[in-house]
Design a protein around this motif. Structure first.
Motif, PDB file in Angstrom:
ATOM      1  N   GLY A 252      50.135  33.487  36.986  1.00  0.00           N
ATOM      2  CA  GLY A 252      51.106  32.177  36.652  1.00  0.00           C
ATOM      3  C   GLY A 252      50.521  31.364  36.939  1.00  0.00           C
ATOM      4  O   GLY A 252      50.532  30.148  35.836  1.00  0.00           O
ATOM      5  N   PHE A 256      50.164  28.027  34.218  1.00  0.00           N
ATOM      6  CA  PHE A 256      50.806  27.149  34.489  1.00  0.00           C
ATOM      7  C   PHE A 256      49.614  25.995  34.241  1.00  0.00           C
ATOM      8  O   PHE A 256      49.884  24.735  34.457  1.00  0.00           O
ATOM      9  CB  PHE A 256      51.182  26.419  35.790  1.00  0.00           C
ATOM     10  CG  PHE A 256      51.705  25.003  35.802  1.00  0.00           C
ATOM     11  CD1 PHE A 256      53.203  24.834  35.843  1.00  0.00           C
ATOM     12  CD2 PHE A 256      51.186  24.289  37.147  1.00  0.00           C
ATOM     13  CE1 PHE A 256      53.301  23.430  36.119  1.00  0.00           C
ATOM     14  CE2 PHE A 256      51.342  23.212  36.853  1.00  0.00           C
ATOM     15  CZ  PHE A 256      52.413  23.009  36.903  1.00  0.00           C
ATOM     16  N   LYS A 263      48.159  31.673  27.969  1.00  0.00           N
ATOM     17  CA  LYS A 263      49.457  30.544  28.084  1.00  0.00           C
ATOM     18  C   LYS A 263      51.164  30.637  26.821  1.00  0.00           C
ATOM     19  O   LYS A 263      52.015  30.443  27.299  1.00  0.00           O
ATOM     20  CB  LYS A 263      48.752  29.731  28.217  1.00  0.00           C
ATOM     21  CG  LYS A 263      47.568  28.407  27.292  1.00  0.00           C
ATOM     22  CD  LYS A 263      47.674  27.590  27.985  1.00  0.00           C
ATOM     23  CE  LYS A 263      46.687  26.648  26.966  1.00  0.00           C
ATOM     24  NZ  LYS A 263      45.201  27.286  26.457  1.00  0.00           N
ATOM     25  N   THR A 312      55.125  40.206  30.515  1.00  0.00           N
ATOM     26  CA  THR A 312      55.348  38.782  31.256  1.00  0.00           C
ATOM     27  C   THR A 312      54.184  38.273  32.336  1.00  0.00           C
ATOM     28  O   THR A 312      52.467  38.777  31.554  1.00  0.00           O
ATOM     29  CB  THR A 312      55.819  39.587  32.559  1.00  0.00           C
ATOM     30  OG1 THR A 312      56.177  39.108  33.581  1.00  0.00           O
ATOM     31  CG2 THR A 312      54.607  40.587  32.892  1.00  0.00           C
ATOM     32  N   TYR A 315      53.944  35.348  39.242  1.00  0.00           N
ATOM     33  CA  TYR A 315      54.270  34.219  39.886  1.00  0.00           C
ATOM     34  C   TYR A 315      54.312  34.398  41.498  1.00  0.00           C
ATOM     35  O   TYR A 315      55.854  35.309  41.517  1.00  0.00           O
ATOM     36  CB  TYR A 315      55.404  33.024  39.156  1.00  0.00           C
ATOM     37  CG  TYR A 315      55.522  32.903  37.945  1.00  0.00           C
ATOM     38  CD1 TYR A 315      54.681  31.145  37.435  1.00  0.00           C
ATOM     39  CD2 TYR A 315      55.949  33.120  36.997  1.00  0.00           C
ATOM     40  CE1 TYR A 315      54.502  31.449  36.296  1.00  0.00           C
ATOM     41  CE2 TYR A 315      55.252  32.724  35.767  1.00  0.00           C
ATOM     42  CZ  TYR A 315      55.160  31.571  35.524  1.00  0.00           C
ATOM     43  OH  TYR A 315      55.507  30.739  34.363  1.00  0.00           O
ATOM     44  N   ALA A 320      55.440  29.733  41.676  1.00  0.00           N
ATOM     45  CA  ALA A 320      56.801  29.032  40.401  1.00  0.00           C
ATOM     46  C   ALA A 320      57.717  28.080  40.359  1.00  0.00           C
ATOM     47  O   ALA A 320      58.304  27.806  39.687  1.00  0.00           O
ATOM     48  CB  ALA A 320      58.042  30.419  41.345  1.00  0.00           C
ATOM     49  N   ALA A 323      55.525  25.379  38.205  1.00  0.00           N
ATOM     50  CA  ALA A 323      56.002  25.959  37.097  1.00  0.00           C
ATOM     51  C   ALA A 323      57.121  25.809  36.789  1.00  0.00           C
ATOM     52  O   ALA A 323      57.587  26.188  35.143  1.00  0.00           O
ATOM     53  CB  ALA A 323      55.195  27.257  36.727  1.00  0.00           C
ATOM     54  N   GLN A 325      59.424  28.368  36.898  1.00  0.00           N
ATOM     55  CA  GLN A 325      60.200  29.568  36.844  1.00  0.00           C
ATOM     56  C   GLN A 325      60.157  30.680  38.509  1.00  0.00           C
ATOM     57  O   GLN A 325      60.796  30.306  39.090  1.00  0.00           O
ATOM     58  CB  GLN A 325      58.518  30.381  36.581  1.00  0.00           C
ATOM     59  CG  GLN A 325      58.041  29.814  35.318  1.00  0.00           C
ATOM     60  CD  GLN A 325      59.044  29.958  33.603  1.00  0.00           C
ATOM     61  OE1 GLN A 325      59.091  30.668  33.336  1.00  0.00           O
ATOM     62  NE2 GLN A 325      58.632  28.689  33.395  1.00  0.00           N
ATOM     63  N   GLU A 326      61.229  31.243  37.946  1.00  0.00           N
ATOM     64  CA  GLU A 326      61.574  33.045  38.664  1.00  0.00           C
ATOM     65  C   GLU A 326      60.519  33.207  39.407  1.00  0.00           C
ATOM     66  O   GLU A 326      59.593  33.877  38.480  1.00  0.00           O
ATOM     67  CB  GLU A 326      62.555  33.615  38.033  1.00  0.00           C
ATOM     68  CG  GLU A 326      63.766  32.524  37.492  1.00  0.00           C
ATOM     69  CD  GLU A 326      64.505  32.373  38.615  1.00  0.00           C
ATOM     70  OE1 GLU A 326      64.742  32.846  39.744  1.00  0.00           O
ATOM     71  OE2 GLU A 326      65.308  30.957  38.624  1.00  0.00           O
ATOM     72  N   THR A 328      58.282  36.191  40.571  1.00  0.00           N
ATOM     73  CA  THR A 328      58.328  37.865  40.497  1.00  0.00           C
ATOM     74  C   THR A 328      58.125  38.430  41.521  1.00  0.00           C
ATOM     75  O   THR A 328      57.689  40.359  41.457  1.00  0.00           O
ATOM     76  CB  THR A 328      57.544  37.547  39.119  1.00  0.00           C
ATOM     77  OG1 THR A 328      55.798  37.630  39.470  1.00  0.00           O
ATOM     78  CG2 THR A 328      57.251  37.362  37.907  1.00  0.00           C
ATOM     79  N   CYS A 333      50.015  35.889  42.170  1.00  0.00           N
ATOM     80  CA  CYS A 333      50.233  35.944  41.081  1.00  0.00           C
ATOM     81  C   CYS A 333      49.596  36.454  40.051  1.00  0.00           C
ATOM     82  O   CYS A 333      49.324  36.737  39.443  1.00  0.00           O
ATOM     83  CB  CYS A 333      49.963  34.944  40.571  1.00  0.00           C
ATOM     84  SG  CYS A 333      50.513  33.157  41.109  1.00  0.00           S
TER      85      CYS A 333
END
Length: 439
Positions: A252, A256, A263, A312, A315, A320, A323, A325-326, A328, A333
């Motif tokens: 991730g 980013f 990406k 997927t 992150y 996260a 960026a 994002q949620e 993971t 990462c």
């Protein structure tokens, strides 16, 4: 453990986390590890070293006013002083993109402790290494042989300011065998190893010996291959090297920053239909398995690639937040245990299908290439010529080059059988360029 440190460290860690909060830390984490191991090592065919070690250490990571501070030590009584040091370092530390850790979640139960490992005696590991050395000496007295074995026990605590206080005990063993064969100016190297957390059938000294004998047998004569583009047979143990561009591409932070060539490809077809990769952090006794990531977020099984489709990006908590994002549940990462799904033919059938090509055991300088873009150009450290489905000789002074991301889009085949340890299939990659050094 002859003397467990968990009871003592549990109270020290709780006290240190409380101090960190009082000193202004919005997020604090302490990781403690205590190891006992015994090992033996053979060099040049003789027992070189036999030792035992008892080590411990801990790391403290804080976020204070949006900045990171870290400190490490191996002195338990100095833990509060290390908290003070981490707070001071945070004043000029790197920017953190999160302010606090999430509350503990529901974590899967993963087996990591095998009493049978601890029952293995020092004498057995020495005898097993000696046996491996003796078998190779009998095959070729000129070999420079190294062997090693290790038995390890670990206890650990990971705790944070959100209420996580997780204790774990684990065991592990490792077994390795290596040779150097020198003939005039030619040097050949071969290495085989295994390791696991459970005492099981994977501990097999004869397997390692046979791996080395395989290389000695097939390297007994040289072969040449014309410059060109050839199919390459990649055995199970070498396949993870060719997954590295995917690992970097789904990271991730690389996504980013815009460094990943994947990406903009999430949810799209990026690879061959028969490429599916599962990340499974919950395999019992696997070295990379983990119930949670470095922030205490539960890990999950997830498809990284499914039938060629990129599924997927990964992150950790900090990335996260950076960026938008949620997270993971992936420390750094990165995936935990990448499992390429097997194909329809056995490895022997894949090898037998190659009219002319290369059997790749190892590359020299692979990591110096532009791996994040998939590009590689490296010398064939150990490899063989395949003709009519059989290995006919060792290739020397050959450089291989290509783009792995492109290779995995094209005609790639995977075996139905997998290595019992890394659980990866063998593969045949079409279209790798080979260039030989001219005399």
């Amino acid at each position: 453990m002859r003397t467990s440190q968990l009871a003592v460290m549990r109270d020290r860690i709780a006290e240190a986390l409380s101090l960190a909060t009082r000193k202004g830390a919005s997020a604090a984490k302490i990781s403690f590890s205590h190891n006992e191991n015994r090992a033996c090592r053979f060099e040049s065919g003789r027992l070189k070293e036999c030792n035992s070690a008892d080590t411990m250490g801990y790391s403290i990571a804080l976020v204070v006013n949006g900045r990171r501070g870290t400190a490490t030590s191996n002195i338990p009584a100095a833990m509060n002083d290390m908290v003070e040091r981490a707070v001071a370092i945070a004043a000029s530390g790197a920017v953190a993109h999160f302010t606090e850790y999430p509350a503990p979640g529901n974590y899967p139960s993963i087996q990591t402790f095998s009493p049978e490992v601890l029952a293995v005696t020092r004498e057995k590991t020495i005898d097993d290494c000696q046996s491996m050395v003796d078998q190779l000496k009998a095959a070729d007295a000129s070999l420079d042989i190294s062997a090693e074995a290790e038995i390890r026990e670990n206890e650990s605590i990971v705790a944070n300011s959100a209420g996580l206080m997780h204790e774990n005990r684990s065991t592990s063993w490792g077994l390795g065998l290596a040779i150097q064969k020198t003939t005039g100016t030619d040097m050949m190297f071969s290495y085989a190893s295994r390791g696991w957390r459970e005492w099981n059938h994977l501990y097999d000294p004869d397997y390692l010996v046979n791996e080395i004998l395989f290389d000695l047998r097939h390297a007994s004569r040289f072969a040449t291959i014309p410059d060109g583009v050839w199919p390459v047979f990649v055995p199970s143990r070498a396949l993870p090297m060719f997954l590295h561009p995917i690992t970097l591409g789904i990271n991730g932070r690389n996504v980013f920053k815009g460094d990943s060539p994947l990406k903009d490809r999430l949810g799209t077809k990026c690879f061959a239909d028969n490429l599916s990769i599962l990340d499974n952090p919950h395999l019992d006794f696997a070295p990379s398995s983990a119930p949670f990531d470095s922030a205490g977020i539960p890990t999950q099984k997830r498809w990284l690639v499914e039938k060629g489709v990129l599924k997927t990006f990964l992150y950790d908590l900090d990335t996260a937040k950076l960026a938008g994002q949620e997270p993971t549940g992936n420390s750094g990462c990165s995936p935990y245990t990448m499992l390429v799904q097997p194909g329809q033919e056995t490895a022997a059938q894949l090898l037998g299908s190659i009219k002319k090509g290369i059997y790749l055991k190892s590359l020299l300088g692979f990591g110096q290439s532009n791996i994040i873009n998939g590009d590689f150009s490296a010398n064939l450290a150990l490899g063989y010529l395949i003709e009519n489905g059989e290995i006919v000789g060792r290739l020397k002074n050959v450089m291989l080059a290509g783009n792995i991301l492109d290779l995995l889009k094209g005609e790639v085949r995977f075996s139905s059988d997998c290595d019992p340890q890394n659980q990866q299939p063998a593969a045949v990659l079409e279209g790798i360029s080979a260039v030989s050094a001219k005399a």
